[in-house]
Design an enzyme around this catalytic site. Structure first.
Site, mmCIF file in Angstrom:
data_model
loop_
_atom_site.group_PDB
_atom_site.id
_atom_site.type_symbol
_atom_site.label_atom_id
_atom_site.label_comp_id
_atom_site.label_asym_id
_atom_site.label_seq_id
_atom_site.Cartn_x
_atom_site.Cartn_y
_atom_site.Cartn_z
ATOM 1 N N ASP A 1 -11.576 -41.915 -41.757
ATOM 2 C CA ASP A 1 -12.928 -41.376 -41.536
ATOM 3 C C ASP A 1 -13.882 -41.877 -42.610
ATOM 4 O OD1 ASP A 1 -12.084 -40.020 -43.742
ATOM 5 O OD2 ASP A 1 -12.426 -38.007 -42.960
ATOM 6 N N ASN A 2 -13.577 -43.060 -43.153
ATOM 7 C CA ASN A 2 -14.363 -43.626 -44.250
ATOM 8 C C ASN A 2 -14.797 -45.028 -43.864
ATOM 9 O OD1 ASN A 2 -14.555 -45.400 -46.749
ATOM 10 N ND2 ASN A 2 -14.524 -43.364 -47.695
ATOM 11 N N CYS B 1 -15.067 -62.646 -38.976
ATOM 12 C CA CYS B 1 -14.284 -63.371 -37.970
ATOM 13 C C CYS B 1 -14.994 -64.583 -37.400
ATOM 14 C CB CYS B 1 -13.887 -62.437 -36.834
ATOM 15 S SG CYS B 1 -15.268 -61.934 -35.762
ATOM 16 N N ARG C 1 -7.160 -28.775 -36.434
ATOM 17 C CA ARG C 1 -7.128 -30.028 -35.679
ATOM 18 C C ARG C 1 -6.005 -30.969 -36.115
ATOM 19 N NH1 ARG C 1 -10.801 -29.840 -39.487
ATOM 20 N NH2 ARG C 1 -11.051 -31.576 -40.946
ATOM 21 N N ASP D 1 -2.096 -42.320 -46.450
ATOM 22 C CA ASP D 1 -3.163 -41.353 -46.697
ATOM 23 C C ASP D 1 -3.002 -40.795 -48.105
ATOM 24 O OD1 ASP D 1 -5.062 -39.196 -46.613
ATOM 25 O OD2 ASP D 1 -4.906 -39.237 -44.427
ATOM 26 N N CYS E 1 -14.740 -58.405 -33.845
ATOM 27 C CA CYS E 1 -14.135 -57.494 -34.812
ATOM 28 C C CYS E 1 -15.102 -56.340 -35.090
ATOM 29 C CB CYS E 1 -13.768 -58.227 -36.100
ATOM 30 S SG CYS E 1 -15.169 -58.632 -37.185
ATOM 31 N N ARG F 1 11.763 -42.339 -18.587
ATOM 32 C CA ARG F 1 10.491 -42.231 -17.870
ATOM 33 C C ARG F 1 9.540 -43.355 -18.238
ATOM 34 N NH1 ARG F 1 13.767 -39.157 -16.344
ATOM 35 N NH2 ARG F 1 13.445 -37.062 -15.470
ATOM 36 N N CYS G 1 -16.621 -35.960 -39.766
ATOM 37 C CA CYS G 1 -16.432 -34.565 -39.365
ATOM 38 C C CYS G 1 -16.887 -33.587 -40.448
ATOM 39 C CB CYS G 1 -14.973 -34.320 -38.991
ATOM 40 S SG CYS G 1 -13.800 -34.556 -40.340
ATOM 41 N N LYS H 1 -0.733 -35.557 -47.214
ATOM 42 C CA LYS H 1 -0.643 -35.639 -45.759
ATOM 43 C C LYS H 1 0.419 -36.629 -45.296
ATOM 44 C CE LYS H 1 -5.459 -34.342 -44.845
ATOM 45 N NZ LYS H 1 -6.747 -34.755 -44.243
#
Length: 253
Positions: free
Chosen positions: A128-129, A250, A71, A60, A171, A12, A187, A84
């Site tokens: 998330d940091n 950059c 989540r 991680d 960047c 596909r 979060c 993780k």
């Protein structure tokens, strides 16, 4: 050349003109580093392994907590207190044996970035940091490796492609210079819904596939476009960016 099994499995995708057999071969030969195996890294790694990306490095240093489960869809209660990256790598290897999955069970630092980034074709920032974001952005610019950035809090998300192979590419530091104090909310402070992460992670995976299968003549890989998602209004907005010539990361590239 693809095997008969691969032609059937990925049929596909192969039938799409912008991918085809050569694009599928490019995915099979690709090496990708995913930084963060949480709410974004879960769907990103699932989609890229399912698409046939040959090698995935999952980085991680965090362990799975009960509050992650609504989540971070690869994990269940039996995985709590385990790393993780290790858990995701084991599950992905079982589900997608065509892909070589390697876990990096610690937080990326400068040394690890300089080791892994030059080895891969693409990096996905699913962290998330904010300090990790700056670190990854710097490493990708230094080693001329494309970077797909994703972030989400509450009902909102954002996605950005940085491609240092193109001299005109802005960047992350162009968008959020360290002197302007980039947003530090995540979060843990604002909350998050799983479907928002699925949408942003899906966008990251889509962008990654387009980058990896581009043959140089395609124009569907867009730089300098910041995509913002508003989950409450169910709306996307796209903003044009420009490389900042005085950017500390950059600007002299």
């Amino acid at each position: 050349m693809l095997t008969t099994q691969e032609q059937l499995k990925y049929s596909r995708q192969i039938m799409m003109g912008k991918i085809g057999e050569q694009g599928q071969i490019a995915l099979r030969n690709a090496k990708v580093l995913i930084v963060g195996v949480g709410g974004l890294g879960n769907p990103v790694s699932l989609y890229l392994a399912a698409a046939g990306v040959g090698t995935l490095y999952l980085a991680d240093g965090d362990n799975i907590e009960l509050s992650n489960l609504p989540r971070q869809i690869q994990f269940d209660e039996q995985d709590i207190n385990q790393n993780k990256a290790d858990v995701a790598a084991e599950k992905l290897s079982t589900q997608f044996p065509d892909s070589n999955i390697e876990a990096i069970d610690e937080m990326l630092d400068q040394e690890l970035c300089d080791y892994y980034v030059p080895q891969v074709d693409l990096v996905l920032d699913c962290s998330d940091n904010i300090q990790t974001r700056y670190l990854i952005n710097q490493a990708c610019v230094t080693h001329t490796v494309p970077l797909v950035i994703g972030a989400a809090t509450g009902f909102d998300g954002q996605q950005l492609l940085v491609d240092p192979r193109n001299k005109d590419s802005a960047c992350y530091h162009c968008l959020f210079p360290t002197s302007l104090k980039a947003p530090t909310n995540n979060c843990q402070t604002l909350g998050i819904l799983g479907p928002v992460l699925a949408i942003i992670g899906g966008m990251q995976a889509l962008q990654a596939i387009k980058v990896l299968t581009a043959d140089g003549s395609e124009n569907n890989v867009q730089i300098n476009k910041l995509n913002l998602y508003d989950g409450l209004a169910n709306q996307w907005q796209q903003f044009n960016m420009k490389k900042q010539q005085n950017c500390n990361v950059c600007g002299n590239k």
